[in-house]
Design a protein around this motif. Structure first.
Motif, PDB file in Angstrom:
ATOM      1  N   ALA A  79       0.590  -0.796   0.093  1.00 37.70           N
ATOM      2  CA  ALA A  79       0.206  -0.332  -0.164  1.00 37.70           C
ATOM      3  C   ALA A  79       1.073   1.331  -0.346  1.00 37.70           C
ATOM      4  N   ASP A  89      -4.583  10.066  -0.114  1.00 38.03           N
ATOM      5  CA  ASP A  89      -3.997   9.264  -1.705  1.00 38.03           C
ATOM      6  C   ASP A  89      -3.916   7.915  -1.316  1.00 38.03           C
ATOM      7  N   ALA A  91      -2.767   3.869  -2.398  1.00 33.67           N
ATOM      8  CA  ALA A  91      -3.478   3.269  -3.183  1.00 33.67           C
ATOM      9  C   ALA A  91      -2.564   1.693  -2.747  1.00 33.67           C
ATOM     10  N   THR A  93      -0.613  -1.889  -4.513  1.00 34.14           N
ATOM     11  CA  THR A  93      -0.141  -2.806  -5.746  1.00 34.14           C
ATOM     12  C   THR A  93       0.268  -3.886  -5.669  1.00 34.14           C
ATOM     13  N   VAL A  99      -0.010  -0.218  -9.992  1.00 29.34           N
ATOM     14  CA  VAL A  99      -0.686   0.489  -9.193  1.00 29.34           C
ATOM     15  C   VAL A  99      -2.874  -0.777  -9.399  1.00 29.34           C
ATOM     16  N   ARG A 102      -7.370   2.464  -6.256  1.00 25.94           N
ATOM     17  CA  ARG A 102      -6.448   3.665  -5.519  1.00 25.94           C
ATOM     18  C   ARG A 102      -7.875   4.841  -4.996  1.00 25.94           C
ATOM     19  N   ARG A 103      -8.056   5.050  -3.771  1.00 26.38           N
ATOM     20  CA  ARG A 103      -8.770   6.125  -3.867  1.00 26.38           C
ATOM     21  C   ARG A 103      -8.123   7.333  -2.710  1.00 26.38           C
ATOM     22  N   ARG A 104      -8.977   8.452  -3.383  1.00 22.48           N
ATOM     23  CA  ARG A 104      -7.999   9.447  -2.951  1.00 22.48           C
ATOM     24  C   ARG A 104      -9.666  10.405  -1.435  1.00 22.48           C
ATOM     25  N   VAL A 127      -9.770  -0.124  -0.230  1.00 22.46           N
ATOM     26  CA  VAL A 127     -10.021  -0.333  -1.081  1.00 22.46           C
ATOM     27  C   VAL A 127      -9.419  -2.116  -1.285  1.00 22.46           C
ATOM     28  N   ARG A 379       1.070  10.686  -9.672  1.00 20.84           N
ATOM     29  CA  ARG A 379       1.188   9.142  -8.907  1.00 20.84           C
ATOM     30  C   ARG A 379       2.389   8.727  -8.250  1.00 20.84           C
ATOM     31  N   VAL A 382       1.690   7.721  -4.353  1.00 25.94           N
ATOM     32  CA  VAL A 382       1.423   6.543  -3.964  1.00 25.94           C
ATOM     33  C   VAL A 382       2.179   5.393  -4.733  1.00 25.94           C
TER      34      VAL A 382
END
Length: 397
Positions: A79, A89, A91, A93, A99, A102-104, A127, A379, A382
């Motif tokens: 993460a 933010d 994510a 992986t 990734v 993903r959430r923000r 997530v 990106r 993250v």
């Protein structure tokens, strides 16, 4: 929950190679690592037994019996968390740091560490639920703050009031049951560029992080350079004024700092001054409509060709460039990567930074030096945070 990792340096190198380059055949791995077939087989078998490596289909034929490809096991999940003054933010992986989800979410700048970490855990839960994931192999966190990397805590962060000494690493590790690493956002973004961005092709580069909080991540000899106490790259509060009291007041309490001239708050402050002085009808109209300005408003005015907005962005870029001249001449990087700017501001800032740095630096330092905008964009945080965690999990004991 106990997390296993490599047992020796060969296993660590093998895992990092699969992480960075993707699936490889046994022959390719043996050649790259300088291991005999028997030794490679033994190490791969141990990693497979630990659930860190698995087969990924047949390799291309090189004559004789076909070999199988190896990859980081599908159950390895990292993460990456990028916490900003106004946003969290998150994510997830895979083992190659691609990734997967993903959430923000916006957060108030003065929400405080306890509530922000609680929001972070909520987003991580969402997530993980999306992927049906029960276990994390490691979590990396980037903060817009000076960070004691050894202790996993922010230290006197102007952009995060109330966070000084808060145990970000220990709180998250206790909740998640896996290794957690915390670093400042510029370092984390530099790691993102090293893994998946323009920096991948360079052993020596600078990542200049602009925006609300300013910093510089330095990769030297292929390794992130933190300095003796994790303070390397802390350029935000370098004083540009002539003496005490010169220049605009900074969030740190001093005046004339680089961030006070060039951060997002500084751009908004100068844009308000331009609107109030009648130098920008477009910005004045936006103030009348919304009651104030944001850095997004400045960016929109800049891209629309507003002369006042463009002038204040170029002025901020010149201040950044004056500091960058010193860094370039001192470090002699192979490339400078710039990120963190509001969408639309970057190209104007880049043109001005290039002009100043190339003009004021000797040819030996800048004759073949690219200065570019990040191609990872938002990106970088993250991905770099996930890389931070994987560097720890895939390290030799």
């Amino acid at each position: 929950m106990t997390f296993v990792g490599p047992e020796n340096a060969e296993q660590a190198r093998l895992l990092r190679l699969l992480r960075d380059d993707g699936p490889r055949s046994r022959v390719e791995l043996g050649d790259a690592l300088g291991l005999s077939r028997a030794r490679l087989t033994a190490e791969v078998d141990r990693l497979a037994a630990q659930g860190l490596v698995e087969t990924a289909g047949p390799a291309a034929s090189r004559g004789g019996r076909r070999s199988s490809l190896l990859r980081v096991a599908a159950q390895v999940r990292f993460a990456g968390v990028a916490i900003g003054p106004a946003e969290v933010d998150v994510a997830l992986t895979d083992g190659e740091l691609t990734v997967l989800a993903r959430r923000r979410e916006p957060v108030g700048p003065r929400l405080g560490p306890e509530a922000t970490i609680a929001r972070t855990l909520e987003l991580l839960g969402k997530v993980r639920a999306e992927l049906g994931l029960g276990r994390l192999s490691g979590v990396g966190v980037g903060l817009p703050a000076p960070v004691s990397f050894r202790d996993g805590v922010p230290v006197s962060p102007p952009a995060l009031p109330g966070w000084h000494g808060f145990g970000v690493r220990d709180v998250l590790a206790a909740e998640l049951g896996c290794p957690v690493l915390v670093d400042n956002d510029a370092n984390v973004m530099a790691l993102g560029e090293q893994h998946a961005g323009t920096g991948r092709a360079f052993d020596d580069f600078l990542y200049l992080k602009l925006g609300t909080a300013i910093g510089c991540g330095m990769v030297l000899g292929g390794t992130l350079h933190r300095g003796a106490t994790s303070g390397a790259g802390g350029i935000a509060h370098l004083r540009l004024g002539e003496g005490d009291g010169d220049g605009p007041l900074c969030g740190c309490g001093e005046s004339g700092c680089l961030e006070a001239y060039c951060g997002d708050d500084a751009l908004v402050r100068e844009a308000m001054a331009a609107a109030e002085a009648g130098r920008s009808p477009a910005l004045a109209a936006r103030v009348a409509e919304a009651g104030g300005l944001t850095v997004a408003d400045v960016a929109r005015a800049t891209t629309a060709g507003d002369p006042a907005a463009q002038a204040l962005v170029r002025g901020a870029a010149r201040q950044v460039a004056h500091v960058l001249v010193g860094l370039v001449n001192f470090v002699n990087p192979g490339i400078v990567i710039i990120g963190g700017t509001a969408p639309g501001v970057g190209p104007t800032m880049l043109a001005e930074i290039r002009s100043v740095v190339y003009r004021r630096s000797p040819p030996l330092a800048t004759g073949s030096l690219p200065i570019v905008l990040s191609d990872l964009g938002d990106r970088a945080g993250v991905v770099g945070a996930a890389r931070l965690a994987s560097d720890h999990v895939f390290a030799a004991p």
